[in-house]
Scaffold this motif. Structure first.
Motif, PDB file in Angstrom:
ATOM      1  N   GLN A 112      -1.881   6.475  -9.593  1.00  0.00           N
ATOM      2  CA  GLN A 112      -2.271   7.043  -8.300  1.00  0.00           C
ATOM      3  C   GLN A 112      -3.031   6.018  -7.455  1.00  0.00           C
ATOM      4  N   ILE A 113      -3.901   5.270  -8.112  1.00  0.00           N
ATOM      5  CA  ILE A 113      -4.676   4.261  -7.392  1.00  0.00           C
ATOM      6  C   ILE A 113      -3.766   3.136  -6.914  1.00  0.00           C
ATOM      7  N   ALA A 114      -2.807   2.748  -7.753  1.00  0.00           N
ATOM      8  CA  ALA A 114      -1.871   1.691  -7.364  1.00  0.00           C
ATOM      9  C   ALA A 114      -1.076   2.112  -6.129  1.00  0.00           C
ATOM     10  N   GLN A 115      -0.623   3.363  -6.105  1.00  0.00           N
ATOM     11  CA  GLN A 115       0.127   3.857  -4.955  1.00  0.00           C
ATOM     12  C   GLN A 115      -0.751   3.891  -3.704  1.00  0.00           C
ATOM     13  N   THR A 116      -1.974   4.322  -3.873  1.00  0.00           N
ATOM     14  CA  THR A 116      -2.894   4.388  -2.733  1.00  0.00           C
ATOM     15  C   THR A 116      -3.142   3.006  -2.152  1.00  0.00           C
ATOM     16  N   ILE A 117      -3.352   2.031  -3.011  1.00  0.00           N
ATOM     17  CA  ILE A 117      -3.603   0.659  -2.553  1.00  0.00           C
ATOM     18  C   ILE A 117      -2.400   0.127  -1.771  1.00  0.00           C
ATOM     19  N   VAL A 118      -1.202   0.439  -2.266  1.00  0.00           N
ATOM     20  CA  VAL A 118       0.010  -0.008  -1.579  1.00  0.00           C
ATOM     21  C   VAL A 118       0.146   0.661  -0.218  1.00  0.00           C
ATOM     22  N   HIS A 119      -0.085   1.985  -0.177  1.00  0.00           N
ATOM     23  CA  HIS A 119       0.037   2.733   1.071  1.00  0.00           C
ATOM     24  C   HIS A 119      -0.988   2.281   2.107  1.00  0.00           C
ATOM     25  N   LEU A 120      -2.159   1.901   1.646  1.00  0.00           N
ATOM     26  CA  LEU A 120      -3.201   1.453   2.575  1.00  0.00           C
ATOM     27  C   LEU A 120      -2.987   0.010   3.022  1.00  0.00           C
ATOM     28  N   GLY A 121      -2.065  -0.681   2.384  1.00  0.00           N
ATOM     29  CA  GLY A 121      -1.803  -2.062   2.755  1.00  0.00           C
ATOM     30  C   GLY A 121      -2.909  -3.014   2.347  1.00  0.00           C
ATOM     31  N   ILE A 122      -3.596  -2.681   1.270  1.00  0.00           N
ATOM     32  CA  ILE A 122      -4.708  -3.524   0.805  1.00  0.00           C
ATOM     33  C   ILE A 122      -4.168  -4.684  -0.012  1.00  0.00           C
ATOM     34  N   ASP A 123      -4.573  -5.886   0.315  1.00  0.00           N
ATOM     35  CA  ASP A 123      -4.072  -7.095  -0.318  1.00  0.00           C
ATOM     36  C   ASP A 123      -4.956  -7.479  -1.498  1.00  0.00           C
ATOM     37  N   LEU A 124      -4.431  -7.310  -2.704  1.00  0.00           N
ATOM     38  CA  LEU A 124      -5.158  -7.717  -3.919  1.00  0.00           C
ATOM     39  C   LEU A 124      -4.494  -8.928  -4.570  1.00  0.00           C
ATOM     40  N   GLN A 125      -3.676  -9.652  -3.804  1.00  0.00           N
ATOM     41  CA  GLN A 125      -3.019 -10.835  -4.351  1.00  0.00           C
ATOM     42  C   GLN A 125      -4.062 -11.875  -4.774  1.00  0.00           C
ATOM     43  N   GLY A 126      -3.815 -12.474  -5.902  1.00  0.00           N
ATOM     44  CA  GLY A 126      -4.746 -13.465  -6.426  1.00  0.00           C
ATOM     45  C   GLY A 126      -5.803 -12.863  -7.333  1.00  0.00           C
ATOM     46  N   ILE A 127      -5.817 -11.519  -7.416  1.00  0.00           N
ATOM     47  CA  ILE A 127      -6.785 -10.837  -8.283  1.00  0.00           C
ATOM     48  C   ILE A 127      -6.031 -10.199  -9.434  1.00  0.00           C
ATOM     49  N   SER A 128      -6.405 -10.527 -10.642  1.00  0.00           N
ATOM     50  CA  SER A 128      -5.743  -9.958 -11.821  1.00  0.00           C
ATOM     51  C   SER A 128      -6.141  -8.497 -11.972  1.00  0.00           C
ATOM     52  N   THR A 129      -5.163  -7.631 -12.193  1.00  0.00           N
ATOM     53  CA  THR A 129      -5.431  -6.207 -12.389  1.00  0.00           C
ATOM     54  C   THR A 129      -4.737  -5.747 -13.664  1.00  0.00           C
ATOM     55  N   LYS A 130      -5.369  -4.814 -14.356  1.00  0.00           N
ATOM     56  CA  LYS A 130      -4.803  -4.252 -15.575  1.00  0.00           C
ATOM     57  C   LYS A 130      -5.004  -2.743 -15.572  1.00  0.00           C
ATOM     58  N   ALA A 131      -4.128  -2.069 -16.330  1.00  0.00           N
ATOM     59  CA  ALA A 131      -4.182  -0.614 -16.350  1.00  0.00           C
ATOM     60  C   ALA A 131      -5.344  -0.096 -17.190  1.00  0.00           C
ATOM     61  N   SER A 132      -5.768  -0.854 -18.179  1.00  0.00           N
ATOM     62  CA  SER A 132      -6.834  -0.383 -19.072  1.00  0.00           C
ATOM     63  C   SER A 132      -7.830  -1.499 -19.345  1.00  0.00           C
ATOM     64  N   LEU A 133      -9.010  -1.096 -19.804  1.00  0.00           N
ATOM     65  CA  LEU A 133     -10.049  -2.079 -20.146  1.00  0.00           C
ATOM     66  C   LEU A 133      -9.614  -2.923 -21.333  1.00  0.00           C
ATOM     67  N   ALA A 134      -8.852  -2.313 -22.265  1.00  0.00           N
ATOM     68  CA  ALA A 134      -8.378  -3.060 -23.434  1.00  0.00           C
ATOM     69  C   ALA A 134      -7.448  -4.198 -23.012  1.00  0.00           C
ATOM     70  N   ASP A 135      -6.537  -3.895 -22.084  1.00  0.00           N
ATOM     71  CA  ASP A 135      -5.633  -4.933 -21.594  1.00  0.00           C
ATOM     72  C   ASP A 135      -6.412  -6.035 -20.881  1.00  0.00           C
ATOM     73  N   ALA A 136      -7.422  -5.625 -20.092  1.00  0.00           N
ATOM     74  CA  ALA A 136      -8.227  -6.606 -19.367  1.00  0.00           C
ATOM     75  C   ALA A 136      -9.000  -7.493 -20.335  1.00  0.00           C
ATOM     76  N   LEU A 137      -9.512  -6.903 -21.417  1.00  0.00           N
ATOM     77  CA  LEU A 137     -10.257  -7.685 -22.412  1.00  0.00           C
ATOM     78  C   LEU A 137      -9.342  -8.675 -23.120  1.00  0.00           C
TER      79      LEU A 137
END
Length: 286
Positions: A245-270
Motif C-alpha cells: 500500500q505504501i509503495a503504491q501511494t509513493i508511486v501515485h504521489l510521484g515521490i522520487d526515492l531513486q538512489g535510496i535502498s528500500t526493503k519490504a522488511s527489517l530482516a531484508d534490510a539487515l
C-alpha cells in the motif's frame, strides 16, 4: 494604599487564629469533598497564605492590582500551593474554592470591627472581595500551567521512547518508526540518529517504517530530509517496511526515492546492511 489596608491588616493581626479557624470550617462545610481532598495539609496551607497576605498588606500593596510587587509573597505561596495540590491530584476547582472560602471570615471580621466607620468597612470588603477573586484566578492559571507542563513533558518522553536508535550490529543502526511522522518528531529522530552515527562510527542506518500507518507527501519529505542528513554525515541509509500500500501511494504521489535502498522488511534490510559492511551470513547445518 497602606492606610486603605489598615482595617484588613488589623483584623488578620489581632484575630488571625479566629480567621484561620473559620476559614477551614467554611472550606469543610461548603464543600466536604474539597475539604477532604486537602487533608492534613489544609491548616499549613492556610497559615502560610495568611502570613503572606499580611506581609503584602504591611508592604502597602495595592489591593486593586494583584500584580503589585507587594503581593509577590502571596503569588509565590499560591503558586507553591497550587502546584503541590495538582501533584497530589486535587482539581483546579478545589484549590480555587479553598482560596475563595477566605472571604467569609474576612467579611464577618470586618463587619464586626468596632473601630471602623461603615463606609470604610464597605470599601475594605470590596477590596478584599476583589483581591481574593484574583487570588483564586491565579490558582486556576497556575494549575493550568502546571498541567500543561506535565503533559508537554510526558509527550516529550513518549516521543523519545517511540523513536529509539538501536545498534543492530557493528556499523549498523536502526530506527523503528511507530505512528505518524511530523516535523518535530522527524527533527528528534534526525538529531538522535546523527549523534549515534558520530558516537558509534556506524556506516549504515536502517529506518524502519513498518509501524507508520500512512505515507503522504509530508511524511516522504521528512524521510528524504533524514536520509540527506545521514548521507552528509558520511553514512548511508536503507528504508525498510515498505508495504504494497505504501509503495503504491509513493508511486501515485510521484515521490522520487531513486538512489535510496528500500526493503519490504527489517530482516531484508539487515541482510543488505550486513552485506554492505562486509559481513556474510551463512546458515549452519543443524
Amino acid at each position: 494604599m497602606k492606610q486603605d489596608n489598615d482595617p484588613i491588616e488589623q483584623l488578620l493581626v489581632l484575630h488571625r487564629d479566629e480567621v484561620l479557624r473559620e476559614w477551614l470550617a467554611e472550606v469543610a462545610a461548603s464543600s466536604p469533598s474539597a475539604g477532604a481532598a486537602v487533608g492534613a495539609s489544609a491548616a499549613a496551607d492556610a497559615a502560610a497564605l495568611l502570613d503572606a497576605f499580611v506581609a503584602g498588606l504591611r508592604a502597602g500593596a495595592d489591593a486593586k492590582r494583584f500584580d503589585d510587587i507587594g503581593w509577590e509573597p502571596v503569588r509565590n505561596t499560591l503558586e507553591t500551593l497550587s502546584r503541590a495540590r495538582a501533584a497530589r491530584g486535587s482539581l483546579a476547582g478545589e484549590t480555587s474554592h479553598f482560596v475563595l472560602a477566605l472571604k467569609k471570615p474576612l467579611f464577618s471580621g470586618l463587619q464586626q470591627s468596632p473601630h471602623t466607620e461603615p463606609q470604610h468597612v464597605l470599601a475594605a470588603v470590596w477590596r478584599v472581595s476583589t483581591l481574593v477573586d484574583r487570588m483564586a484566578q491565579f490558582t486556576m492559571d497556575t494549575y493550568q500551567r502546571s498541567r500543561e507542563e506535565v503533559i508537554r513533558r510526558q509527550q516529550e518522553e513518549l516521543l523519545e521512547l517511540s523513536t529509539p536508535v538501536v545498534k543492530l550490529w557493528d556499523g549498523v543502526l536502526a530506527v523503528p518508526m511507530i505512528g505518524t511522522l511530523d516535523s518535530s518528531r522527524t527533527q528528534l529522530v534526525m538529531e538522535s540518529l546523527l549523534q549515534r552515527i558520530v558516537d558509534t562510527g556506524s556506516e549504515l542506518a536502517i529506518i524502519d517504517i513498518t509501524g507508520v500507518p500512512t505515507v503522504d507527501t509530508l511524511v516522504a519529505q521528512h524521510l528524504l530530509k533524514t536520509v540527506t542528513a545521514i548521507r552528509l554525515m558520511g553514512a548511508d541509509c536503507i528504508i525498510s517496511g515498505v508495504r504494497p500500500q505504501i509503495a503504491q501511494t509513493i508511486v501515485h504521489l510521484g515521490i522520487d526515492l531513486q538512489g535510496i535502498s528500500t526493503k519490504a522488511s527489517l530482516a531484508d534490510a539487515l541482510a543488505l546492511a550486513m552485506k554492505r559492511v562486509g559481513y556474510t551470513v551463512t546458515k549452519t547445518k543443524g
